[in-house]
Design a protein around this motif. Sequence first.
Motif, PDB file in Angstrom:
ATOM      1  N   THR A 133      26.707  61.021  43.403  1.00 42.96           N
ATOM      2  CA  THR A 133      28.753  61.057  43.051  1.00 42.96           C
ATOM      3  C   THR A 133      28.722  62.235  42.028  1.00 42.96           C
ATOM      4  N   ALA A 134      28.517  62.147  40.946  1.00 47.19           N
ATOM      5  CA  ALA A 134      28.418  63.030  39.759  1.00 47.19           C
ATOM      6  C   ALA A 134      28.104  64.605  40.833  1.00 47.19           C
ATOM      7  N   CYS A 135      27.307  64.877  40.833  1.00 43.54           N
ATOM      8  CA  CYS A 135      26.673  65.896  41.422  1.00 43.54           C
ATOM      9  C   CYS A 135      27.464  66.356  42.730  1.00 43.54           C
ATOM     10  N   LEU A 136      28.601  65.322  43.687  1.00 43.46           N
ATOM     11  CA  LEU A 136      29.737  66.035  44.594  1.00 43.46           C
ATOM     12  C   LEU A 136      30.969  66.411  43.515  1.00 43.46           C
ATOM     13  N   LEU A 137      31.074  65.558  42.871  1.00 47.92           N
ATOM     14  CA  LEU A 137      32.081  65.699  42.148  1.00 47.92           C
ATOM     15  C   LEU A 137      32.126  67.686  40.823  1.00 47.92           C
ATOM     16  N   ALA A 138      31.336  67.200  40.187  1.00 47.17           N
ATOM     17  CA  ALA A 138      30.985  68.474  40.200  1.00 47.17           C
ATOM     18  C   ALA A 138      30.714  69.667  40.952  1.00 47.17           C
ATOM     19  N   ALA A 139      30.316  69.930  41.912  1.00 44.89           N
ATOM     20  CA  ALA A 139      29.791  70.681  43.189  1.00 44.89           C
ATOM     21  C   ALA A 139      31.778  70.726  43.549  1.00 44.89           C
ATOM     22  N   TYR A 140      32.986  70.153  43.833  1.00 43.24           N
ATOM     23  CA  TYR A 140      33.637  70.047  44.407  1.00 43.24           C
ATOM     24  C   TYR A 140      34.677  70.319  43.230  1.00 43.24           C
ATOM     25  N   VAL A 141      34.643  70.682  41.810  1.00 40.86           N
ATOM     26  CA  VAL A 141      35.068  71.223  41.254  1.00 40.86           C
ATOM     27  C   VAL A 141      34.852  72.667  40.892  1.00 40.86           C
ATOM     28  N   VAL A 142      33.217  73.177  40.781  1.00 40.94           N
ATOM     29  CA  VAL A 142      33.259  74.226  40.879  1.00 40.94           C
ATOM     30  C   VAL A 142      33.119  75.224  42.245  1.00 40.94           C
ATOM     31  N   MET A 143      33.485  74.616  42.768  1.00 38.60           N
ATOM     32  CA  MET A 143      33.890  74.980  44.098  1.00 38.60           C
ATOM     33  C   MET A 143      35.442  75.613  44.576  1.00 38.60           C
ATOM     34  N   ASP A 158      38.344  81.183  52.785  1.00 41.96           N
ATOM     35  CA  ASP A 158      39.370  80.259  52.317  1.00 41.96           C
ATOM     36  C   ASP A 158      39.926  79.074  52.748  1.00 41.96           C
ATOM     37  N   LEU A 159      39.272  79.090  54.253  1.00 42.73           N
ATOM     38  CA  LEU A 159      40.188  78.061  55.265  1.00 42.73           C
ATOM     39  C   LEU A 159      38.451  77.660  55.504  1.00 42.73           C
ATOM     40  N   ALA A 160      37.611  78.287  54.938  1.00 40.45           N
ATOM     41  CA  ALA A 160      36.191  76.748  54.993  1.00 40.45           C
ATOM     42  C   ALA A 160      36.460  75.737  53.450  1.00 40.45           C
ATOM     43  N   VAL A 161      37.195  76.386  52.447  1.00 40.69           N
ATOM     44  CA  VAL A 161      37.215  75.817  50.621  1.00 40.69           C
ATOM     45  C   VAL A 161      37.677  75.205  50.512  1.00 40.69           C
ATOM     46  N   VAL A 162      38.478  75.051  50.995  1.00 46.81           N
ATOM     47  CA  VAL A 162      40.009  74.184  51.051  1.00 46.81           C
ATOM     48  C   VAL A 162      39.754  72.924  52.228  1.00 46.81           C
ATOM     49  N   THR A 163      38.716  72.808  53.775  1.00 52.30           N
ATOM     50  CA  THR A 163      38.374  71.915  55.012  1.00 52.30           C
ATOM     51  C   THR A 163      37.483  71.236  54.031  1.00 52.30           C
ATOM     52  N   THR A 164      35.927  72.136  53.380  1.00 51.10           N
ATOM     53  CA  THR A 164      35.274  71.186  52.503  1.00 51.10           C
ATOM     54  C   THR A 164      35.817  70.736  51.692  1.00 51.10           C
ATOM     55  N   GLY A 165      36.596  70.617  50.757  1.00 54.16           N
ATOM     56  CA  GLY A 165      37.773  70.028  49.164  1.00 54.16           C
ATOM     57  C   GLY A 165      38.123  68.410  50.553  1.00 54.16           C
ATOM     58  N   PHE A 166      38.630  68.691  51.462  1.00 54.11           N
ATOM     59  CA  PHE A 166      38.911  67.471  52.007  1.00 54.11           C
ATOM     60  C   PHE A 166      37.281  66.447  52.335  1.00 54.11           C
ATOM     61  N   LEU A 167      37.111  67.149  53.306  1.00 55.89           N
ATOM     62  CA  LEU A 167      35.292  66.336  53.178  1.00 55.89           C
ATOM     63  C   LEU A 167      34.694  65.933  52.509  1.00 55.89           C
ATOM     64  N   ARG A 183      27.015  61.064  61.753  1.00 53.13           N
ATOM     65  CA  ARG A 183      27.135  62.967  61.909  1.00 53.13           C
ATOM     66  C   ARG A 183      28.713  63.426  62.449  1.00 53.13           C
ATOM     67  N   TRP A 184      28.752  62.090  63.587  1.00 50.86           N
ATOM     68  CA  TRP A 184      30.061  62.035  63.915  1.00 50.86           C
ATOM     69  C   TRP A 184      31.161  61.597  62.812  1.00 50.86           C
ATOM     70  N   PHE A 185      31.216  61.256  62.004  1.00 45.97           N
ATOM     71  CA  PHE A 185      32.315  60.836  60.847  1.00 45.97           C
ATOM     72  C   PHE A 185      32.219  61.871  60.695  1.00 45.97           C
ATOM     73  N   LEU A 186      31.408  62.917  59.820  1.00 42.62           N
ATOM     74  CA  LEU A 186      31.408  64.679  59.368  1.00 42.62           C
ATOM     75  C   LEU A 186      31.906  64.933  59.990  1.00 42.62           C
ATOM     76  N   ILE A 187      31.984  65.274  61.390  1.00 42.61           N
ATOM     77  CA  ILE A 187      32.046  66.575  62.305  1.00 42.61           C
ATOM     78  C   ILE A 187      33.839  66.437  62.479  1.00 42.61           C
ATOM     79  N   THR A 188      33.722  64.897  62.575  1.00 44.60           N
ATOM     80  CA  THR A 188      35.440  64.310  62.793  1.00 44.60           C
ATOM     81  C   THR A 188      36.468  64.838  61.673  1.00 44.60           C
ATOM     82  N   THR A 189      35.863  64.207  60.700  1.00 43.79           N
ATOM     83  CA  THR A 189      36.821  64.722  59.933  1.00 43.79           C
ATOM     84  C   THR A 189      37.035  66.216  58.712  1.00 43.79           C
ATOM     85  N   GLY A 190      35.758  66.668  59.172  1.00 41.53           N
ATOM     86  CA  GLY A 190      35.692  68.310  58.847  1.00 41.53           C
ATOM     87  C   GLY A 190      36.878  68.874  59.588  1.00 41.53           C
ATOM     88  N   PHE A 191      36.235  68.993  61.028  1.00 38.74           N
ATOM     89  CA  PHE A 191      36.941  69.782  62.067  1.00 38.74           C
ATOM     90  C   PHE A 191      38.542  68.986  61.743  1.00 38.74           C
TER      91      PHE A 191
END
Length: 315
Positions: A133-143, A158-167, A183-191
């Motif tokens: 969880t800490a790694c994911l949060l740190a990755a979010y901040v850095v990204m 720029d679109l990919a980064v903002v989308t990844t933030g939601f994901l 996998r379907w949860f991740l695809i649905t949420t990402g798109f």
Amino acid sequence: MADRSTALLVPPRSPQPPRPGPGSLPLGLLKTARPRQWIKNVLVIAAPAAAGELFSRHALSQLALVFVLFTAAAAAVYLINDARDADADRAHPTKCRRPVAAGLVPVPVAYATGGLLAVAAPLAAAALCTPLTACLLAAYVVMQLAYCVSLKHVLVVDLAVVTTGFLMRAMIGGVALGIPLSRWFLITTGFGALFMVSAKRYSEAVQMADRAGATRALLTEYTTGYLRFVWQLAAGVAVLAYCLWALESGGTTGTGVLPWRQLSMVAFILAILRYAVFADRGTAGEPEDVVLRDRALALIGLGWLAMYGLAVADW
């Protein structure tokens, strides 16, 4: 006797702007943290809710903590972003009212507060949550900080980064509780996120077509036709992935009164179609604003929540 005509030529002094009051700095910092956008962080419950593991005391306490930490991390990014963009925001018709651009929050204070939160949130996650969880949060901040510095000026990235933030918001609740992510949860949420992000960009491009240079510079490099293609593609993939997710054999057993999980596809598709109305008109701004101002979309969302909740409960 002084020449009155000369005196009349002297321009009057412009009035000094009012000095901020004693409580304006804390209020300005809070406003810069975007309280209205904290609703996005409710996505941290998405994975546990989809897995039916939301209502234990441990899950609720962990998710509340993750929500607070993600909100702090997002606030750090907003503060640093507004400090960097203060000059550009002053030329924007609405962003000029942001506290940093308006001078209510000094730029050094915004940088310092944002930096403190950016470090404190991952450290707190490491101490109070799982290391992942800490790694994911740190990755979010850095990204997101990389986005503020340079990535927001790179086409498509720029679109990919903002989308990844939601994901990441949708993933972190499951990561904190050790829930496997479908996998379907991740695809649905990402798109689904890409759909909303590209619809917002499309709306900005349409509304600011006659104000080149007065807003996000990258918008002048996108065409409205391209952005329309992106949100239409993302909407189609999100709908397809959700249908496959709802129809897959895993998860809900389907022994309830009605096949609620499959019926929820109707509400999901209606929500996408309703949101697409605003995207097509060029009025799809912040996702939370679209949802909150449109009663029909809010009711469809509540209907979807009810049906999916019944599916998870296997009622």
